[in-house]
Write an enzyme that holds these catalytic residues in place. Structure first.
Site, short mmCIF file in Angstrom:
data_model
loop_
_atom_site.label_atom_id
_atom_site.label_comp_id
_atom_site.label_asym_id
_atom_site.label_seq_id
_atom_site.Cartn_x
_atom_site.Cartn_y
_atom_site.Cartn_z
CB SER A 51 -0.92 0.01 1.22
OG SER A 51 -1.85 -1.04 1.14
CD GLU A 52 -0.02 6.74 -2.64
OE1 GLU A 52 0.50 7.54 -3.43
OE2 GLU A 52 -1.24 6.67 -2.43
CB CYS A 64 6.18 3.56 8.49
SG CYS A 64 6.71 4.29 6.92
CB CYS A 66 6.10 1.88 4.08
SG CYS A 66 4.75 1.76 5.27
CD GLN A 69 7.11 -4.06 5.39
OE1 GLN A 69 6.10 -3.52 4.95
NE2 GLN A 69 7.06 -4.95 6.36
CD GLU A 91 0.34 7.87 1.96
OE1 GLU A 91 1.11 7.75 2.92
OE2 GLU A 91 0.72 7.87 0.78
CG ASP A 125 -5.72 -2.03 7.69
OD1 ASP A 125 -5.97 -1.40 6.63
OD2 ASP A 125 -4.81 -2.87 7.76
NE ARG A 127 -3.65 -1.64 4.83
CZ ARG A 127 -2.50 -2.15 5.24
NH1 ARG A 127 -1.41 -1.96 4.53
NH2 ARG A 127 -2.43 -2.83 6.36
#
Length: 194
Positions: A51-52, A64, A66, A69, A91, A125, A127
């Site tokens: 995820s962006e 984070c 991100c 990763q 985001e 969350d 998403r």
């Protein structure tokens, strides 16, 4: 629900990927797939659903994990010679960039990442991985070896018809600035870290 748009070559420091665009008709969000090699079925393809995260992926935030990763996924897929990274425009666990900045301010004041989202009136969350499953199908992928620490992502893909034959731990980027964030992901969101 999802329209496949254009594809092009994308040379990176890890390898020469193919970049394919997708437009989610119901939301207007655009997503991309990075592929390397022949990713169509048999055997299951190494994959990451990412995820962006503008702050982590492009601005190198250490709040984070991100960006590290994403880089690790690109390196692991390049090393394997075959794989897919889906980059979803979700985001801040689905709350959007400007709301994420508000959530960061709440974290500066002591809230953890889940508490901040809840204080802003969002779920922990938000998403959705239906678009990811549809992107995989458009690429001819029905089985993946998924690079993730998030069991909810595995469940969501399987509920949307993508078989996750293996969940591969995917840890990178722990810093003094994100230890609490990572602990919250484990304690409140069920992420599995080795």
């Amino acid at each position: 629900m999802l329209e496949r748009t254009e594809s092009c070559d994308l040379p990176t420091r890890w390898g020469n990927f193919r970049l394919t665009g997708f437009m989610e008709e119901s939301t207007g969000k655009d997503h991309v797939a990075l592929t390397l090699g022949d990713v169509a079925d048999a055997p299951p393809v190494l994959a990451r659903v990412h995820s962006e995260c503008l702050t982590g992926d492009a601005l190198f935030s250490q709040r984070c994990d991100c960006g590290p990763q994403l880089e690790l996924a690109m390196r692991r897929i390049a090393d394997a010679g075959r794989g897919v990274i889906l980059y979803l425009r979700q985001e801040g666990r689905g709350i959007g960039l400007l709301n994420k900045i508000q959530a960061y301010r709440l974290q500066d004041e002591g809230a953890d990442t889940v508490e901040a989202n809840l204080k802003l009136g969002f779920g922990e969350d938000q998403r959705d991985y239906a678009a990811a499953a549809e992107m995989f199908r458009a690429l001819g992928v029905s089985q993946v070896r998924l690079l993730t620490n998030n069991p909810r992502k595995v469940t969501a893909l399987e509920q949307n018809g993508i078989a996750v034959t293996e969940r591969l731990p995917h840890q990178a980027g722990e810093t003094a600035h994100n230890r609490r964030y990572l602990a919250t992901k484990a304690d409140k969101l069920g992420h599995r870290f080795d």
